[in-house]
Design a protein around this motif. Structure first.
Motif, PDB file in Angstrom:
ATOM      1  N   GLN A 142     -19.055  15.291  13.818  1.00  0.00           N
ATOM      2  CA  GLN A 142     -18.424  16.328  12.975  1.00  0.00           C
ATOM      3  C   GLN A 142     -17.118  16.808  13.617  1.00  0.00           C
ATOM      4  O   GLN A 142     -17.047  16.523  14.926  1.00  0.00           O
ATOM      5  CB  GLN A 142     -19.463  17.644  13.363  1.00  0.00           C
ATOM      6  N   PHE A 143     -16.279  17.398  13.079  1.00  0.00           N
ATOM      7  CA  PHE A 143     -15.035  17.705  13.721  1.00  0.00           C
ATOM      8  C   PHE A 143     -14.686  19.133  13.162  1.00  0.00           C
ATOM      9  O   PHE A 143     -15.095  19.735  12.080  1.00  0.00           O
ATOM     10  CB  PHE A 143     -13.790  16.642  13.445  1.00  0.00           C
ATOM     11  N   VAL A 144     -13.755  19.878  13.994  1.00  0.00           N
ATOM     12  CA  VAL A 144     -13.511  21.357  13.872  1.00  0.00           C
ATOM     13  C   VAL A 144     -12.580  21.294  12.806  1.00  0.00           C
ATOM     14  O   VAL A 144     -11.377  20.750  12.988  1.00  0.00           O
ATOM     15  CB  VAL A 144     -13.084  22.051  15.108  1.00  0.00           C
ATOM     16  N   SER A 145     -12.468  21.815  11.530  1.00  0.00           N
ATOM     17  CA  SER A 145     -11.625  21.784  10.557  1.00  0.00           C
ATOM     18  C   SER A 145     -11.290  23.147  10.203  1.00  0.00           C
ATOM     19  O   SER A 145     -11.897  24.169  10.374  1.00  0.00           O
ATOM     20  CB  SER A 145     -11.759  20.877   9.362  1.00  0.00           C
ATOM     21  N   VAL A 146      -9.660  23.343   9.911  1.00  0.00           N
ATOM     22  CA  VAL A 146      -9.560  24.914   9.451  1.00  0.00           C
ATOM     23  C   VAL A 146      -8.984  24.566   7.819  1.00  0.00           C
ATOM     24  O   VAL A 146      -8.624  23.545   7.676  1.00  0.00           O
ATOM     25  CB  VAL A 146      -8.314  25.496  10.390  1.00  0.00           C
ATOM     26  N   GLN A 147      -9.195  25.733   7.368  1.00  0.00           N
ATOM     27  CA  GLN A 147      -8.586  25.853   5.827  1.00  0.00           C
ATOM     28  C   GLN A 147      -7.051  26.567   6.063  1.00  0.00           C
ATOM     29  O   GLN A 147      -7.009  27.530   6.674  1.00  0.00           O
ATOM     30  CB  GLN A 147      -9.473  26.624   5.030  1.00  0.00           C
ATOM     31  N   ARG A 148      -6.251  25.785   5.612  1.00  0.00           N
ATOM     32  CA  ARG A 148      -4.727  26.255   5.673  1.00  0.00           C
ATOM     33  C   ARG A 148      -4.784  27.594   4.589  1.00  0.00           C
ATOM     34  O   ARG A 148      -4.868  27.364   3.484  1.00  0.00           O
ATOM     35  CB  ARG A 148      -3.934  24.902   5.555  1.00  0.00           C
ATOM     36  N   GLY A 149      -3.824  28.164   5.185  1.00  0.00           N
ATOM     37  CA  GLY A 149      -3.473  29.409   4.256  1.00  0.00           C
ATOM     38  C   GLY A 149      -2.381  29.018   3.295  1.00  0.00           C
ATOM     39  O   GLY A 149      -2.539  29.700   2.177  1.00  0.00           O
ATOM     40  N   ASP A 150      -1.518  27.959   3.307  1.00  0.00           N
ATOM     41  CA  ASP A 150      -0.577  27.424   2.384  1.00  0.00           C
ATOM     42  C   ASP A 150      -1.066  26.807   1.223  1.00  0.00           C
ATOM     43  O   ASP A 150      -0.567  27.098   0.154  1.00  0.00           O
ATOM     44  CB  ASP A 150       0.864  26.925   3.023  1.00  0.00           C
ATOM     45  N   THR A 151      -2.019  25.800   1.524  1.00  0.00           N
ATOM     46  CA  THR A 151      -2.294  24.769   0.429  1.00  0.00           C
ATOM     47  C   THR A 151      -3.912  25.221   0.127  1.00  0.00           C
ATOM     48  O   THR A 151      -4.163  24.429  -0.728  1.00  0.00           O
ATOM     49  CB  THR A 151      -2.027  23.287   0.704  1.00  0.00           C
ATOM     50  N   LEU A 152      -4.451  26.065   1.012  1.00  0.00           N
ATOM     51  CA  LEU A 152      -5.957  26.148   1.034  1.00  0.00           C
ATOM     52  C   LEU A 152      -6.935  24.685   1.085  1.00  0.00           C
ATOM     53  O   LEU A 152      -8.093  24.902   1.136  1.00  0.00           O
ATOM     54  CB  LEU A 152      -6.362  26.704  -0.570  1.00  0.00           C
ATOM     55  N   GLU A 153      -6.078  23.851   1.414  1.00  0.00           N
ATOM     56  CA  GLU A 153      -6.790  22.601   2.011  1.00  0.00           C
ATOM     57  C   GLU A 153      -7.478  22.733   3.202  1.00  0.00           C
ATOM     58  O   GLU A 153      -6.827  23.263   4.194  1.00  0.00           O
ATOM     59  CB  GLU A 153      -5.842  21.345   1.785  1.00  0.00           C
ATOM     60  N   TRP A 154      -8.542  21.774   3.690  1.00  0.00           N
ATOM     61  CA  TRP A 154      -8.944  21.694   4.911  1.00  0.00           C
ATOM     62  C   TRP A 154      -8.070  20.864   5.575  1.00  0.00           C
ATOM     63  O   TRP A 154      -7.656  19.582   5.191  1.00  0.00           O
ATOM     64  CB  TRP A 154     -10.610  21.380   4.760  1.00  0.00           C
ATOM     65  N   ALA A 155      -7.912  20.806   7.059  1.00  0.00           N
ATOM     66  CA  ALA A 155      -6.982  20.078   8.008  1.00  0.00           C
ATOM     67  C   ALA A 155      -7.464  20.194   9.090  1.00  0.00           C
ATOM     68  O   ALA A 155      -8.350  21.179   9.519  1.00  0.00           O
ATOM     69  CB  ALA A 155      -5.773  20.680   7.890  1.00  0.00           C
ATOM     70  N   ILE A 156      -6.927  19.401   9.948  1.00  0.00           N
ATOM     71  CA  ILE A 156      -7.095  19.385  11.617  1.00  0.00           C
ATOM     72  C   ILE A 156      -6.457  20.691  12.141  1.00  0.00           C
ATOM     73  O   ILE A 156      -5.162  21.083  11.346  1.00  0.00           O
ATOM     74  CB  ILE A 156      -6.592  18.066  12.033  1.00  0.00           C
ATOM     75  N   PRO A 157      -6.687  21.427  12.803  1.00  0.00           N
ATOM     76  CA  PRO A 157      -5.933  22.529  13.306  1.00  0.00           C
ATOM     77  C   PRO A 157      -4.777  22.419  14.163  1.00  0.00           C
ATOM     78  O   PRO A 157      -4.800  22.715  15.510  1.00  0.00           O
ATOM     79  CB  PRO A 157      -7.029  23.431  14.032  1.00  0.00           C
ATOM     80  N   GLY A 158      -4.062  21.588  13.634  1.00  0.00           N
ATOM     81  CA  GLY A 158      -2.761  21.239  14.310  1.00  0.00           C
ATOM     82  C   GLY A 158      -1.506  22.143  14.193  1.00  0.00           C
ATOM     83  O   GLY A 158      -1.403  23.230  13.204  1.00  0.00           O
TER      84      GLY A 158
END
Ligand code: RP5
Ligand code: MG
Ligand code: MG
Length: 282
Positions: A142-158
């Motif tokens: 499992q990895f820690v992912s965040v949902q981006r406010g701009d595109t609503l897609e899930w992403a690496i928290p970079g």
């Protein structure tokens, strides 16, 4: 050489600018494409000259050190991917055409450097046993992912590397801001989180360094990153802290890693490498 695809279709994100459609066989600059006439687009927020943005290319006081560490402003203008060429005074996207010229919403001409922390643990059952996928018979990461406010897609928290900042600092700072909401913790909470993060973040393994197929890329500005895996083998290190979305993230969660992952930009490619390194299910 891999083509980009997220940055050559439809509208430029959060704008009325349409990309000139670039078919697969016309991406490379070495292929002639006489009809190519992309629109110019640089967001108002960039033209307003916030601290993170370069001046306009025509600004008489702007003397960027292309393909180098620009000492005047502490900005790394070197590409991790390849040396880029300067055409009509502007850096040219080394992967190819994107259907838009200008900077879009990116601040820097040329490479815009980011860092991506991929924090992983094994998926465990109630008794602590590592979960194995039925089909591949491989343990599930499992990895820690965040949902981006701009595109609503899930992403690496970079996030973006600040001027003069070490990538190791960006990795830990962005993970803290987006996945643990450190910007809003009180001082003693922040100190505890910081100490635990520093332990885990001391042992990273780089999985990718180069161009990101980011929807914000243009012919003159593009995203690059260094993605580093921080693995919590026992699950006891970061597991102690509750995840809390912060800054521009609107959600955060541990996400099972598999080939069905659908992530922002080319993040799934980086996560696939992590799965391979750990001989985990993909
Ligand atoms: C992507 O954009 C990088 O891989 C990184 O995850 C991210 C950085 O931009 P912001 O999250 O600051 O928008 O290209
Ligand atoms: Mg951020
Ligand atoms: Mg970010």
């Amino acid at each position: 050489r891999k083509l980009h695809k997220n940055c050559r279709v439809g509208q430029y994100p959060h704008s009325h600018a349409s990309r000139f459609s670039v078919p697969d066989d016309k991406v490379g600059w070495d292929v002639s494409f006489p009809e190519y006439s992309p629109a110019e687009y640089t967001a108002e927020s960039v033209l307003a000259r916030p601290s993170w943005a370069d001046p306009d290319i025509s600004d008489g006081g702007f003397h960027p050190a292309w393909n180098a560490l620009d000492k005047a402003c502490n900005v790394n203008r070197r590409s991790h991917f390849s040396e880029y060429t300067i055409v009509n005074d502007r850096p040219r996207n080394p992967v190819g055409r994107t259907g838009i010229v200008g900077r879009g919403c990116l601040g820097k001409w040329g490479p815009n450097h980011a860092a991506d922390p991929i924090v992983t643990r094994w998926k465990r059952g109630a008794g602590g046993e590592i979960q194995v996928d039925k089909d591949t018979n491989s343990p599930i990461l499992q990895f820690v992912s965040v949902q981006r406010g701009d595109t609503l897609e899930w992403a690496i928290p970079g996030g973006m590397v600040d001027p003069g900042e070490l990538i190791s600092t960006t990795l830990i700072r962005e993970f803290g801001e987006e996945a643990l909401n450190t910007l809003e913790l009180n001082q003693s909470e922040a100190q505890g989180v910081k100490e635990a993060m520093e332990k885990l973040f001391a042992g990273g393994v780089e999985v990718y360094r180069g161009y990101v197929d980011d929807p914000r890329n243009t012919d003159n500005s593009w995203m690059e990153t260094v993605a580093v895996n921080f693995h919590d083998e026992s699950g006891n290190s970061l597991g102690k802290f509750a995840l809390h979305a912060g800054d521009d993230a609107i959600g955060v969660r541990w996400t099972d890693i598999s080939r069905t992952l659908c992530l922002f930009a080319s993040h799934a490619d980086f996560v696939e490498k992590v799965a391979g390194n750990h001989c985990a299910h993909w």
